[in-house]
Write a protein that holds these residues in place. Structure first.
Motif, PDB file in Angstrom:
ATOM      1  N   CYS A 263      -5.268  -2.500  55.175  1.00 35.58           N
ATOM      2  CA  CYS A 263      -4.152  -2.275  56.119  1.00 35.58           C
ATOM      3  C   CYS A 263      -2.838  -2.139  55.361  1.00 35.58           C
ATOM      4  O   CYS A 263      -2.003  -1.300  55.700  1.00 35.58           O
ATOM      5  CB  CYS A 263      -4.068  -3.416  57.128  1.00 35.58           C
ATOM      6  N   GLY A 264      -2.679  -2.960  54.324  1.00 35.99           N
ATOM      7  CA  GLY A 264      -1.469  -2.876  53.513  1.00 35.99           C
ATOM      8  C   GLY A 264      -1.318  -1.538  52.828  1.00 35.99           C
ATOM      9  O   GLY A 264      -0.205  -1.068  52.587  1.00 35.99           O
ATOM     10  N   LEU A 265      -2.442  -0.882  52.518  1.00 35.85           N
ATOM     11  CA  LEU A 265      -2.417   0.449  51.888  1.00 35.85           C
ATOM     12  C   LEU A 265      -2.334   1.570  52.919  1.00 35.85           C
ATOM     13  O   LEU A 265      -2.325   2.740  52.556  1.00 35.85           O
ATOM     14  CB  LEU A 265      -3.673   0.638  51.027  1.00 35.85           C
ATOM     15  N   GLY A 266      -2.298   1.189  54.190  1.00 35.47           N
ATOM     16  CA  GLY A 266      -2.231   2.201  55.242  1.00 35.47           C
ATOM     17  C   GLY A 266      -3.584   2.784  55.601  1.00 35.47           C
ATOM     18  O   GLY A 266      -3.669   3.753  56.367  1.00 35.47           O
ATOM     19  N   LYS A 267      -4.663   2.209  55.052  1.00 36.15           N
ATOM     20  CA  LYS A 267      -6.013   2.716  55.344  1.00 36.15           C
ATOM     21  C   LYS A 267      -6.578   1.954  56.536  1.00 36.15           C
ATOM     22  O   LYS A 267      -7.538   1.182  56.432  1.00 36.15           O
ATOM     23  CB  LYS A 267      -6.898   2.565  54.104  1.00 36.15           C
ATOM     24  N   ILE A 268      -5.971   2.198  57.689  1.00 40.80           N
ATOM     25  CA  ILE A 268      -6.287   1.429  58.891  1.00 40.80           C
ATOM     26  C   ILE A 268      -7.697   1.739  59.388  1.00 40.80           C
ATOM     27  O   ILE A 268      -8.420   0.841  59.834  1.00 40.80           O
ATOM     28  CB  ILE A 268      -5.259   1.724  60.006  1.00 40.80           C
ATOM     29  N   ASN A 294      -5.855 -11.031  64.018  1.00 37.20           N
ATOM     30  CA  ASN A 294      -4.412 -10.858  63.832  1.00 37.20           C
ATOM     31  C   ASN A 294      -4.101  -9.817  62.755  1.00 37.20           C
ATOM     32  O   ASN A 294      -3.184  -9.004  62.901  1.00 37.20           O
ATOM     33  CB  ASN A 294      -3.761 -12.193  63.461  1.00 37.20           C
ATOM     34  N   ILE A 295      -4.883  -9.842  61.670  1.00 41.22           N
ATOM     35  CA  ILE A 295      -4.689  -8.847  60.596  1.00 41.22           C
ATOM     36  C   ILE A 295      -4.933  -7.448  61.130  1.00 41.22           C
ATOM     37  O   ILE A 295      -4.160  -6.525  60.883  1.00 41.22           O
ATOM     38  CB  ILE A 295      -5.636  -9.148  59.411  1.00 41.22           C
ATOM     39  N   MET A 296      -6.036  -7.300  61.886  1.00 39.94           N
ATOM     40  CA  MET A 296      -6.394  -5.976  62.412  1.00 39.94           C
ATOM     41  C   MET A 296      -5.393  -5.510  63.465  1.00 39.94           C
ATOM     42  O   MET A 296      -5.041  -4.326  63.518  1.00 39.94           O
ATOM     43  CB  MET A 296      -7.801  -6.040  63.007  1.00 39.94           C
ATOM     44  N   LEU A 297      -4.903  -6.462  64.270  1.00 38.80           N
ATOM     45  CA  LEU A 297      -3.907  -6.122  65.293  1.00 38.80           C
ATOM     46  C   LEU A 297      -2.629  -5.598  64.640  1.00 38.80           C
ATOM     47  O   LEU A 297      -2.065  -4.578  65.049  1.00 38.80           O
ATOM     48  CB  LEU A 297      -3.603  -7.361  66.151  1.00 38.80           C
ATOM     49  N   ARG A 298      -2.208  -6.298  63.594  1.00 39.02           N
ATOM     50  CA  ARG A 298      -1.022  -5.860  62.861  1.00 39.02           C
ATOM     51  C   ARG A 298      -1.246  -4.475  62.246  1.00 39.02           C
ATOM     52  O   ARG A 298      -0.351  -3.623  62.243  1.00 39.02           O
ATOM     53  CB  ARG A 298      -0.682  -6.884  61.777  1.00 39.02           C
TER      54      ARG A 298
END
Length: 877
Positions: A263-268, A294-298
Motif C-alpha cells: 500500500c505504501g508503494l501504491g500497489k493497492i 485498517n491497513i487495507m482500508l487506508r
C-alpha cells in the motif's frame, strides 16, 4: 533475629499502600541496632515502594542513610537501590546512586547486571550519550560485558544511525568471550532494515544459519517488510518461502507487513489480492485482524477506491472491527478524497453508535474544511466539538490559523491566536511557523524578524521548517545572498544561523544544544536556494550549490533537476537543459510534465517544431502524458509559423485523448486565423469557444483586437458593443484605437455611439478616447455636441479614475476572478460537453470543419444572448 527480619519484611509489604507509613517504620528500625541488619534485608521492598510513589526526597534520604552503613552492607544496598531506580524510570537518581557507589568503592567494581540495567534505562530514555559513558566506565572498572550488554550497546548504536560502529562491536563480541545470540543478530538486522539496507540484513540472516543460530519469526517479518518497502516484492516472497522451509509459519504480522508495504508503494491491487487470500478458508492462511483491515482500508482510500472501502467498512462492522482508529481512518480517507459532507455524516454516525470521537477525529475534519477554504464550516465543527465536551488543542487552533493565513485573512488569524491563548492553549513551533510564513508572504519582513526573536526568547525550538520558511521568504523578497549566507552558517551553527538576520541568535543560542545542532540544511533548503539562483539567472552558482549538496550527502530529487531545466530554458541555454534531462535518466529520477514542458516551450521559442513533436513522443515513451500546456506550446509554435491546419489537428488530438483545452488553446487559434486573414475560421473558433467556456473577456478581447489590427473595423465595433452590453472589463480592448479608426473612416456616428454606450453603462474609461470624436464634431460644426463631450471628458480627467469597467452600485457586488470563473464554469462546462453521449462527436465535428477549410462566409454578428446565471454573474461584476 530471623523472626525480626521476617516481621520487618511483612510490615513493609503490608504497608505498601501507605508509602509514608512504610518509610517511617523502616527509618525507625534502621536506626535501632537490634533491628538494623533485618531492615537491610528489606532494602529491595522499601526501594520499590519509594520509587513507585515518586517520593524523591525520601529516596535521597535512603541514599544518604545507606552511605552511613558499614562498607559491605552499604555496597550491596546501594547496588540494589540503583538497580531499582533505573528499572522503574528514575535514571538520574540511579546515576547519582551509581556515582556514590563508584566513589565509595573505587577498587570494587559494580556488578555487570547493574551496568546492564543502567545501559538499558539510558537507551529507553533515548540518552545515547550516557550509553557511551557507561560502557567506557565499565571497561575502566574491569567489568567484562555479557552478550546482553553487547546487545544493548549494538541497539544504541543502531538507534543513533552508527551502523558501521554497531557492526564492528558485533564482530568484536568473540574477542570479549561473548557469542552473539538470536537477539544480537535481530537487533543488527533491524538496524540495517530501518536504514534501508535490507541486503546487508539478509547477509546476516545467512550468517545466522552458518553459525547455527536459528532465526525467529520476528527477524523474518522485519526483513520481509523492509524488502517490500524498497519495492523488492519478489525477494520478499522468496523470504516467505524460506521462512516456511525453516519450519516457521508466516503469521498475521507477516501478512500485515506485506500488505502495508505494498500500500505504501501504491500497489493497492496487489495488497488487495493478498488480503482476499487471507479471507479464503481453503488456503489456510492467517485470518485478517483489525490491524489488517485498517491497513487495507487506508490503502483503498489512498488509491481512491471508495467503493471497495465502503464494502470493507461494511464487512468490518459485521466482524466488530470498526473501532475509533478505524473511524478516524475513514474520516481521513473521505477528507483526502474531497468527500467532506460524507465525512461530516460519519462523525455523526460515530456518536450514534456509541463511539465517542476524539480530538484527532475533529481535527481531521476541521483540517479538511480549512484546506478547502470552508473556514466558517470548520468553525461550526469546532463549536460541535466543544459542545460534546472536547476542548480544542494547539493542533486545532493551528489548523484554523493556517486556514485564515492561507486566505490572507491576517486579522482573523490574529483573533484565533488570541482565542487560543485565552483558552490556555499555547502556540508551539508549528503554530509559530504558520505565522512566520504568513508574515513573509505578506512582505512584512521586520515583523517576521521580531517573531523569530520572540520564538527564541520563549524557548521554542527553531527547527528546519523555521529555517526553510526564512530562507524562502528571503529569496522571494530579493535577498538571495542573505539566504545563501544563512544556509552556509547552518552547517556550523544550526538554527542559530538565523542570527545573521540581526537578531543576535548566535549569542542567545547555546551552541552545545543537540537539537539545534541537528538543524542542518535539507533537500527543501537546497531546492529553495537553487530555485532562487536559477530564477535570478545565476546558473553557475546554482550548479555549485548542487555540487555542495551532493557532497553533503543530501540526495537531489526530480524537483531540483526540473528547476535546473526550467532555469536553463528560461535563459536560453537549451543544450544545458537537455544535458540535465539526460542526467536525470541516468540517475533514474522520475520525470513529469514539469520536466518536459519547459523544454518543449524552449524549442518552440526557437521555432523547432519538428523537435517539439519528437520530444512529445519521447515524453509518452517515458510514461509521461502530455497535458494542456504541452499541447498549447506546440499549437503556439505551429500558429507562429503559419501551420494552422496542423494546429487544429493537434487540438483534435487533444479531444480524442480527453485532454481538455483551455481558453488559451482557442486564443492561439483565433489569433492565427486572423493573422492568415481567415476571419470565417476565426469566427467559428470564437463561437465554439464561447459555447464551451461562456462569454469570457479573454476571448472577446483577443477577437476584437485581432479584427481591429486586420482593419475589420465594423466587425470589431460589433464585438466591442457586445462586450459593453455584458459589462466586461475593457482594459484589454483597444477601444481608443477603434474610435480613432471610425473617425478616420468618417464613421462619426459609430464612434460617438461607442462612447455613449460606455458612458451609459457607467464606464470610467480613458478620457483620451473623446478627442478624435470631439475633433470630428468640431470639423462638422456640431459645436454643442462637441462641448458636451468635452465637458464629460474633463469630468473624467478631474476624477482621475480609469476603471475600464462599469462603475455602478452593482459593481460593489463580489466578482469572481478570471481564473475562478474558469474553474467554476469553464472547465466544468467543457467536461460536461465531452462526457455527454454526443459531446465528443459534436466537438470533433466542428474541428473537422475547420480542417476542411474554415472561412467560407462572413463575420457573424454577435448578438447578446438571453442572460443565464453565468451571464448575470459576469455581467453584474
Amino acid at each position: 533475629m530471623a523472626e525480626v527480619a521476617t516481621l520487618a519484611n511483612t510490615v513493609v509489604k503490608k504497608t505498601r499502600s501507605n508509602p509514608s507509613l512504610t518509610w517511617q517504620f523502616f527509618k525507625y528500625h534502621l536506626s535501632s541496632p537490634a533491628t538494623f541488619k533485618s531492615c537491610l534485608q528489606s532494602i529491595s521492598a522499601i526501594a520499590q515502594t519509594l520509587v513507585r510513589a515518586k517520593m524523591l526526597p525520601e529516596i535521597d534520604q535512603l541514599h544518604q542513610l545507606l552511605l552511613l552503613q558499614p562498607p559491605e552492607t552499604s555496597r550491596l544496598s546501594l547496588t540494589t537501590l540503583a538497580q531499582i531506580s533505573a528499572k522503574l524510570g528514575l535514571l538520574d537518581k540511579a546515576l547519582s546512586q551509581f556515582q556514590s557507589l563508584r566513589s565509595q568503592f573505587p577498587t570494587e567494581p559494580p556488578p555487570v547486571r547493574l551496568y546492564n540495567v543502567l545501559l538499558e534505562s539510558s537507551l529507553r530514555d533515548n540518552r545515547l550519550e550516557l550509553v557511551s559513558e557507561l560502557y567506557k566506565d565499565m571497561l575502566i572498572a574491569g567489568v567484562s560485558p555479557e552478550t546482553y550488554t553487547f546487545n544493548i550497546l549494538i541497539s544504541a548504536l543502531c538507534d543513533s544511525g552508527r551502523l558501521e560502529d554497531a557492526q564492528k562491536l558485533f564482530d568484536k563480541m568473540h574477542e570479549k568471550g561473548c557469542k552473539p545470540n538470536g537477539f544480537s543478530f535481530g537487533i543488527l538486522i533491524h538496524g540495517y532494515c530501518r536504514a534501508g539496507i535490507s541486503s546487508r540484513g539478509l547477509e546476516l540472516l545467512d550468517e545466522m544459519r552458518r553459525v547455527g543460530c536459528s532465526a525467529n519469526t520476528v527477524i523474518y517479518n522485519t526483513l520481509i517488510s523492509s524488502f517490500c518497502k524498497e519495492g523488492r516484492i519478489e525477494e520478499a516472497e522468496r523470504l516467505v518461502e524460506r521462512m516456511r522451509a525453516d519450519g516457521l509459519f508466516p503469521n498475521v504480522v507477516t501478512f500485515n507487513a506485506r500488505i502495508s508495504a505494498l500500500c505504501g508503494l501504491g500497489k493497492i491491487l496487489e495488497a488487495s489480492k493478498i488480503f482476499r487470500d487471507m479471507q479464503d478458508d481453503e488456503l489456510g492462511l492467517p485470518k485478517p485482524n483489525h490491524i489488517t483491515c485498517n491497513i487495507m482500508l487506508r490503502g483503498f482510500f489512498q488509491g481512491g477506491m471508495l467503493d471497495k472501502a465502503d464494502l470493507l467498512i461494511e464487512s468490518m462492522n459485521k466482524d466488530g472491527f470498526m473501532k475509533l482508529e478505524s473511524y478516524n481512518i475513514w474520516l481521513m480517507g473521505l477528507v483526502t478524497n474531497g468527500k467532506l459532507l460524507r465525512a461530516r455524516l460519519v462523525l455523526t454516525e460515530m456518536v450514534d453508535k456509541g463511539i465517542t470521537p476524539n480530538i484527532y477525529s475533529y481535527n481531521i475534519l476541521i483540517d479538511g474544511l480549512c484546506k478547502s477554504g470552508m473556514i466558517l464550516d470548520a468553525r461550526m465543527v469546532l463549536g460541535l466539538m466543544i459542545s460534546n465536551g472536547i476542548s480544542p488543542d494547539t493542533v486545532t487552533y493551528s489548523i484554523l490559523l493556517h486556514g485564515y493565513c492561507s486566505k490572507g485573512k491576517v486579522l482573523d488569524a490574529n483573533k484565533i491566536l488570541h482565542e487560543m491563548m485565552r483558552n490556555g492553549c499555547y502556540p508551539n513551533t508549528f503554530t509559530c511557523n504558520i505565522l512566520l510564513q504568513s508574515l513573509w508572504k505578506e512582505g512584512k519582513t521586520s515583523e517576521a524578524e521580531k517573531l523569530l526573536q520572540k520564538m527564541n526568547e520563549r524557548g521554542y525550538v527553531l527547527d528546519i521548517v523555521t529555517c526553510n520558511i526564512v530562507i524562502d521568504g528571503l529569496c522571494r523578497s530579493g535577498m538571495l545572498d542573505k539566504a545563501i549566507e544563512i544556509v552556509d552558517e547552518m552547517w556550523v551553527h544550526g538554527s542559530a544561523a538565523l542570527g545573521v538576520l540581526g537578531n543576535s541568535f548566535i549569542g542567545l543560542v547555546d551552541n552545545n544544544n543537540n537539537k539545534r545542532k541537528k538543524c542542518l540544511p535539507d533537500l527543501i533548503t537546497y531546492s529553495t536556494i537553487i530555485d532562487g539562483l536559477c530564477k535570478a539567472g545565476r546558473m553557475h552558482e546554482a550548479k555549485n550549490k548542487f555540487i555542495e549538496m551532493v557532497g553533503k550527502k543530501v540526495e537531489p530529487d526530480s524537483i531540483i533537476y526540473d528547476t535546473f531545466i526550467h532555469g536553463f530554458c528560461k535563459h536560453g541555454k537549451l543544450s544545458s537543459a537537455f544535458r540535465v534531462l539526460r542526467d536525470m535518466e541516468k540517475k533514474g529520477c522520475k520525470k513529469s510534465t514539469r520536466t518536459y514542458n519547459p523544454l518543449i516551450w524552449a524549442l518552440g521559442s526557437k521555432h523547432q517544431v519538428d523537435e517539439m513533436y519528437k520530444l512529445m513522443n519521447e515524453m509518452r515513451e517515458s510514461g509521461v502524458s502530455p497535458d494542456v500546456f504541452t499541447y498549447n506550446s506546440i499549437i503556439s509554435s505551429l500558429c507562429e509559423v503559419g501551420r494552422t491546419q496542423d494546429a487544429t489537428s493537434l487540438l483534435d488530438e487533444m479531444l480524442q485523448k480527453s485532454i481538455f483545452p483551455n481558453v488559451s488553446s482557442f486564443k492561439l487559434l483565433i489569433k492565427a486565423f486572423c493573422k492568415a486573414c481567415d476571419f470565417g475560421a476565426a469566427q467559428e473558433v470564437f463561437e465554439f469557444s464561447v459555447s464551451i467556456f461562456g462569454h469570457k473577456e479573454a476571448l472577446y478581447d483577443i477577437m476584437f483586437n485581432e479584427l481591429l489590427v486586420r482593419e475589420k473595423v465594423s466587425e470589431a465595433k460589433e464585438l466591442l458593443e457586445a462586450a459593453i452590453d455584458r459589462g466586461f472589463d475593457l482594459g484589454g480592448f483597444s477601444y481608443t484605437s477603434l474610435v480613432e479608426r471610425l473617425c478616420k473612416e468618417e464613421k462619426l456616428e459609430g464612434a460617438h455611439d461607442i462612447l455613449s454606450r460606455m458612458i451609459d453603462k457607467g464606464y470610467q474609461f480613458n478620457p483620451a478616447s473623446f478627442m478624435p470624436v470631439i475633433d470630428e464634431l468640431g470639423k462638422r460644426g456640431k459645436k454643442h455636441e462637441a462641448d458636451e463631450l468635452a465637458e464629460k471628458m474633463m469630468e473624467m480627467a478631474s476624477e482621475g479614475r480609469v476603471t475600464n469597467k462599469p462603475y455602478h452600485k452593482r459593481c460593489y457586488k463580489k466578482k469572481l476572478k478570471h481564473s475562478e470563473l474558469e474553474k467554476v464554469c469553464g472547465e466544468s462546462d467543457w467536461k460536461n460537453l465531452l462526457h455527454r453521449d454526443d459531446g465528443s462527436r459534436i466537438a470533433i465535428k466542428v474541428l473537422k470543419r475547420v480542417q476542411k477549410g474554415w472561412g467560407q462566409g462572413s463575420i457573424l454578428s454577435v448578438q447578446p444572448q438571453k442572460s443565464d446565471f453565468l451571464d448575470y454573474w459576469e455581467g453584474t461584476g
